[in-house]
Design a protein around this motif. Structure first.
Motif, PDB file in Angstrom:
ATOM      1  N   ILE A  75       0.828  -1.191  -0.233  1.00 24.26           N
ATOM      2  CA  ILE A  75      -0.007   0.052  -0.050  1.00 24.26           C
ATOM      3  C   ILE A  75       0.866   1.301  -0.180  1.00 24.26           C
ATOM      4  O   ILE A  75       0.530   2.304  -0.639  1.00 24.26           O
ATOM      5  CB  ILE A  75      -0.930  -0.023   1.044  1.00 24.26           C
ATOM      6  N   LEU A  76       2.030   1.223   0.706  1.00 25.97           N
ATOM      7  CA  LEU A  76       2.710   2.384   0.925  1.00 25.97           C
ATOM      8  C   LEU A  76       3.513   2.626  -0.449  1.00 25.97           C
ATOM      9  O   LEU A  76       3.693   3.689  -0.840  1.00 25.97           O
ATOM     10  CB  LEU A  76       3.793   2.283   2.005  1.00 25.97           C
ATOM     11  N   MET A  77       4.082   1.402  -1.248  1.00 26.90           N
ATOM     12  CA  MET A  77       4.503   1.741  -2.444  1.00 26.90           C
ATOM     13  C   MET A  77       3.702   2.381  -3.368  1.00 26.90           C
ATOM     14  O   MET A  77       4.083   2.966  -4.214  1.00 26.90           O
ATOM     15  CB  MET A  77       5.190   0.338  -2.983  1.00 26.90           C
ATOM     16  N   LEU A  78       2.495   2.001  -3.389  1.00 24.02           N
ATOM     17  CA  LEU A  78       1.389   2.532  -4.368  1.00 24.02           C
ATOM     18  C   LEU A  78       1.033   3.855  -4.140  1.00 24.02           C
ATOM     19  O   LEU A  78       1.026   4.576  -5.029  1.00 24.02           O
ATOM     20  CB  LEU A  78       0.003   1.628  -4.180  1.00 24.02           C
ATOM     21  N   VAL A  79       1.161   4.344  -2.683  1.00 22.56           N
ATOM     22  CA  VAL A  79       0.811   5.607  -2.380  1.00 22.56           C
ATOM     23  C   VAL A  79       2.005   6.659  -2.862  1.00 22.56           C
ATOM     24  O   VAL A  79       1.925   7.569  -3.556  1.00 22.56           O
ATOM     25  CB  VAL A  79       0.724   5.950  -0.837  1.00 22.56           C
TER      26      VAL A  79
END
Length: 87
Positions: A75-79
């Motif tokens: 999720i943090l990589m996508l954000v």
């Protein structure tokens, strides 16, 4: 969104996180089942995600915490991708 709006959002998220930590420690210390009985066993599970650029480093001492860390890392990589690398 301009720069001052992002700074304000970041500030409020930081203050909210500090308040959650403070509130959680107060609730834990005043808990009614917080007895000093040594017969009760407490199990502590730890885990975390460290982002170096867009690459996550995930650690933990429990399988469930590592899986949670993997999901959080994705999720943090996508954000990070949508905020910084998308034109």
């Amino acid at each position: 969104m301009n720069g001052s709006t992002l700074v304000n959002i970041g500030f409020f998220v930081l203050v909210f996180g500090i308040l959650l930590i403070f509130l959680g420690s107060i609730i834990q210390s005043t808990s009614s089942d917080n007895n000093n009985d040594n017969s009760s066993k407490t199990e502590i599970k730890t885990g975390g995600v460290i982002l170096i650029g867009p690459i996550p480093i995930i650690f933990g001492n429990d399988k469930g915490m590592v899986i949670t860390g993997v999901i959080l890392g994705i999720i943090l990589m996508l954000v990070a991708y949508f905020l910084f690398y998308r034109h």
